[in-house]
Design an enzyme around this catalytic site. Sequence first.
Site, PDB file in Angstrom:
ATOM      1  N   PRO A 199      -5.203 -10.525   2.365  1.00  0.00           N
ATOM      2  CA  PRO A 199      -5.172  -9.057   2.368  1.00  0.00           C
ATOM      3  C   PRO A 199      -6.350  -8.478   3.149  1.00  0.00           C
ATOM      4  CG  PRO A 199      -5.385  -9.943   0.131  1.00  0.00           C
ATOM      5  CD  PRO A 199      -5.460 -11.092   1.048  1.00  0.00           C
ATOM      6  N   THR A 223     -12.101 -10.905   9.616  1.00  0.00           N
ATOM      7  CA  THR A 223     -12.669 -10.595  10.930  1.00  0.00           C
ATOM      8  C   THR A 223     -14.160 -10.888  10.979  1.00  0.00           C
ATOM      9  OG1 THR A 223     -11.214  -8.711  10.736  1.00  0.00           O
ATOM     10  CG2 THR A 223     -12.545  -8.819  12.695  1.00  0.00           C
ATOM     11  N   SER A 244      10.033 -14.922  -6.300  1.00  0.00           N
ATOM     12  CA  SER A 244       9.163 -15.407  -7.372  1.00  0.00           C
ATOM     13  C   SER A 244       9.327 -14.642  -8.685  1.00  0.00           C
ATOM     14  CB  SER A 244       7.703 -15.351  -6.934  1.00  0.00           C
ATOM     15  OG  SER A 244       7.321 -14.015  -6.794  1.00  0.00           O
ATOM     16  N   LYS A 293      -2.145 -13.845  -7.381  1.00  0.00           N
ATOM     17  CA  LYS A 293      -1.381 -13.394  -8.550  1.00  0.00           C
ATOM     18  C   LYS A 293      -2.210 -13.601  -9.833  1.00  0.00           C
ATOM     19  CE  LYS A 293       3.205 -13.880  -6.620  1.00  0.00           C
ATOM     20  NZ  LYS A 293       4.367 -14.742  -6.456  1.00  0.00           N
TER      21      LYS A 293
HETATM   22  P1  ADP Z   1     -10.660  -8.194   7.003  1.00  0.00           P
HETATM   23  O1  ADP Z   1     -10.811  -8.612   8.403  1.00  0.00           O
HETATM   24  O2  ADP Z   1     -10.170  -9.304   6.120  1.00  0.00           O
HETATM   25  O3  ADP Z   1      -9.829  -6.967   6.805  1.00  0.00           O
HETATM   26  P2  ADP Z   1     -13.465  -7.657   7.170  1.00  0.00           P
HETATM   27  O4  ADP Z   1     -13.906  -8.942   7.750  1.00  0.00           O
HETATM   28  O5  ADP Z   1     -13.350  -6.512   8.071  1.00  0.00           O
HETATM   29  O6  ADP Z   1     -12.113  -7.828   6.422  1.00  0.00           O
HETATM   30  O7  ADP Z   1     -14.451  -7.303   5.968  1.00  0.00           O
HETATM   31  C1  ADP Z   1     -14.621  -6.009   5.440  1.00  0.00           C
HETATM   32  C2  ADP Z   1     -16.012  -5.846   4.869  1.00  0.00           C
HETATM   33  O8  ADP Z   1     -16.156  -6.623   3.707  1.00  0.00           O
HETATM   34  C3  ADP Z   1     -17.094  -6.328   5.821  1.00  0.00           C
HETATM   35  O9  ADP Z   1     -18.154  -5.447   5.765  1.00  0.00           O
HETATM   36  C4  ADP Z   1     -17.511  -7.669   5.299  1.00  0.00           C
HETATM   37  O10 ADP Z   1     -18.847  -7.935   5.552  1.00  0.00           O
HETATM   38  C5  ADP Z   1     -17.274  -7.514   3.805  1.00  0.00           C
HETATM   39  N1  ADP Z   1     -16.882  -8.796   3.227  1.00  0.00           N
HETATM   40  C6  ADP Z   1     -15.634  -9.254   3.061  1.00  0.00           C
HETATM   41  N2  ADP Z   1     -15.650 -10.472   2.479  1.00  0.00           N
HETATM   42  C7  ADP Z   1     -16.936 -10.781   2.280  1.00  0.00           C
HETATM   43  C8  ADP Z   1     -17.601 -11.909   1.734  1.00  0.00           C
HETATM   44  N3  ADP Z   1     -16.927 -12.979   1.267  1.00  0.00           N
HETATM   45  N4  ADP Z   1     -18.929 -11.904   1.674  1.00  0.00           N
HETATM   46  C9  ADP Z   1     -19.612 -10.850   2.140  1.00  0.00           C
HETATM   47  N5  ADP Z   1     -19.072  -9.751   2.655  1.00  0.00           N
HETATM   48  C10 ADP Z   1     -17.735  -9.695   2.736  1.00  0.00           C
END
Ligand code: ADP
Length: 767
Positions: free
Chosen positions: A355, A361, A674, A717
């Site tokens: 999600p 990213t 499911s 889930k």
């Molecule tokens: P996605 O690409 O999955 O939509 P992002 O990589 O853009 O998510 O992350 C959104 C924000 O949440 C970023 O600022 C990221 O640093 C933070 N974030 C998400 N997961 C983590 C994690 N496991 N540890 C630290 N920060 C996280």
Amino acid sequence: MKNTLPVLLLKTLILLPNQEVKLELSNDLSCDIISLASSSFHNELIVLSLKDQMEEKPEISDLPNVAIVAKIKNNLLLPNGKLRVTLRGLYRAEVKGLLNYQEQEDILECQYEKMIVPKYEEIEALAVSRKIEEMIRDYVKCDGVPNSILNVIKNVIDLGKLTDLVAAFLPLSFARKLEYIEEVNPIVRGNFLIDDLHLELEVNRLEKKLEEKFQSGLEESQKEFILKEKLKEIEEELGDVHSKYEEINSYTEKLNSLGIENPRINQKIKNEIHKLKLMSEVSPELSSIRNYLDWILNLPWNHFSKDETDLVLIKKRLDKSHFGLDRVKDKILEYIAAKNRCQNVESPILCLVGPSGVGKTTLAKSIADSLHKEFYKISVGGLNDSAILNGHRRTYLGSSPGKVIEGLKKCGTKNPVILIDEVDKMVHDYKGDPASTLLDILDKSQNKFFVDHYIEEEFDLSNILFILTANYKEEIPYELYDRLEVVELSSYTLEEKMKISKKYLLPSLYLEHGLSTKQMKFLDASLKDIILHYTNEAGVRDLERTLRSVMRKLIVLEDFEDVKVTPEVVLSLLGAPKYEQKIMIKESVPGLVNSLAVSGLGGRVLPIETCFYDGNGNVKVTGLVEKALDESIEVAFSYILRNQNKFKLETCDFKTKDLHIHLLEAGVKKDGTSAGVAITTSILSLIKNTCIPKNVAMTGEITLNGFVRKIGGLKDKIIGAYNEGMKKVFIPNENHNDLLDVPREILEKLEIIEIDDYEEIFKSLFM
Ligand code: ADP
């Protein structure tokens, strides 16, 4: 002896003795005077010049005392009615009296006496004459008077005559000329003339000087202008040749420095440079060749960045940027470890599925940073044109390479990390199939020889570390999916979100706002409140945004020493909670059961309710249900009918009842199979009039024989069930291994029952 002659008044003209003037007379009086002079006075008359030229009707007393007796040399009536008269001055005369002429009253008759020239020294006169002649010559030389004057005065010995002749030529003022008329002494007039000639020569000399100055200034500036123009032209021409020469040199140098191994590509670039050399500066093709050369010569044909090889360091860097996500981190470490042993090891094509906001990213970027690689992101969500990936042909107007080549040029290295974002959202339509182009780019057997349409030559992409992202595994194009190492990132639990907030989000937010933990401290209770009541997401993006917003609101309000962010502060800053913790079923009733689903916001509890009413054995389903789910309802129903005895349903007459199944949570599409076990349980709960506890949830596909099959998204889930207050969850036994991904603290707090056959649920809930 007094003589009389008729008078002709001249206003603007001066007539000196020995001078001839031509007049055109239009006024009747003047013409009458001429005819009177001709008829009665032997063509002679008196010429008087008015002192005041502006005077219309002068008084007799205003007229001068000295006049010129003139002779009419000829007169001629012109076709235009005017009378042309030529007068010649004869001598000076003193005016003795002026009378009206007989009956013609408006004609004046002058009584005059010829003036006697006083005696003068011949030598002096000679000297004056010579001086005048000399000055006249000078004057002629400097173009003051026409050359003809020299002929006129050539044989004139008499000084008086000489002065009159010369004075008539000079550009003297009217008043000065009157002085010449009135002066009868030739020596005095001669001196007048010397003075005047002197003045004229001086004026002439100054005029010449000024003119020369002006001319030379003009010429100088004209010359300068022309020279400058020429110089500019030359410079431009030289510059063009020079800059073109330099340009070609620099292209050639660049080509040599690239060390492109493929001789065909080398030759092709040389040909393009040669084409540029031959081309005229105005050729329209010029810019397209330059553009092409700028692209192809700026690709990293042989330039690699040096990868980090220290596994401990890489792990440390990855842990520092992202919490958890161990499976992705492990994959990277495994790849680097293998590469450390053998350079030619293939890089994995990682696909991070999960999600939004779970760190896909940012983790990809962090992988690039940890490995000391360059990073480039290509978004393919909604993309339906494969040319965006592999370029437009050069024949297209404004064509350019595709995103991969663009990324390589930007990175400047042949081994960067390229993130291809949202591969599950590409569109396949009439414009092309980006998925199959992506395959050319990713597939190890093909991408060594990748040809961008614009570049037209092979470029090896096999050194790139590709990382893909998607929200839904099922929607990744099949041909791609096959080649990917899919790693699922699931929703974060409350505890994980707390840890991420404390260890990652807040520290970077403090840094962003120049704060220290001493100045502002978020209490755990406040963080929990923010996570549960002000955000509703699988990841932490909204959480980060909300924390930032709280921080900024406080910065505006407080002076920073030891600010504690308590739940009360959060409430006052963010207002009433947006989301209450959900336990969807408020009260258990027969037919109401919790199933589990995964949406873009992560795992969630989806209640299913069923009711019966009189009818003909029809089944009605509502609640944004997709076809696959429709089918699983049919399967569940058939399974129940088939096992009526086993479930002791003999009393129920299905033929006289209609069944209505409704899946709650409007706005969430329900498309999986499911929900099979939950639907079965809901129908059975209704028929058997048994309530299912509201903190029980279940997930699993059911077969006609009652076998419970594996489902996707188990981790999400379970986390969803836990977050929404479930205590007991039935899951397919086949998903056992997925439990390894579920955080231990959740497994400890949930009763998870793994089943192979539906009867196990039946026994647990209905017996
Ligand atoms: P996605 O690409 O999955 O939509 P992002 O990589 O853009 O998510 O992350 C959104 C924000 O949440 C970023 O600022 C990221 O640093 C933070 N974030 C998400 N997961 C983590 C994690 N496991 N540890 C630290 N920060 C996280």
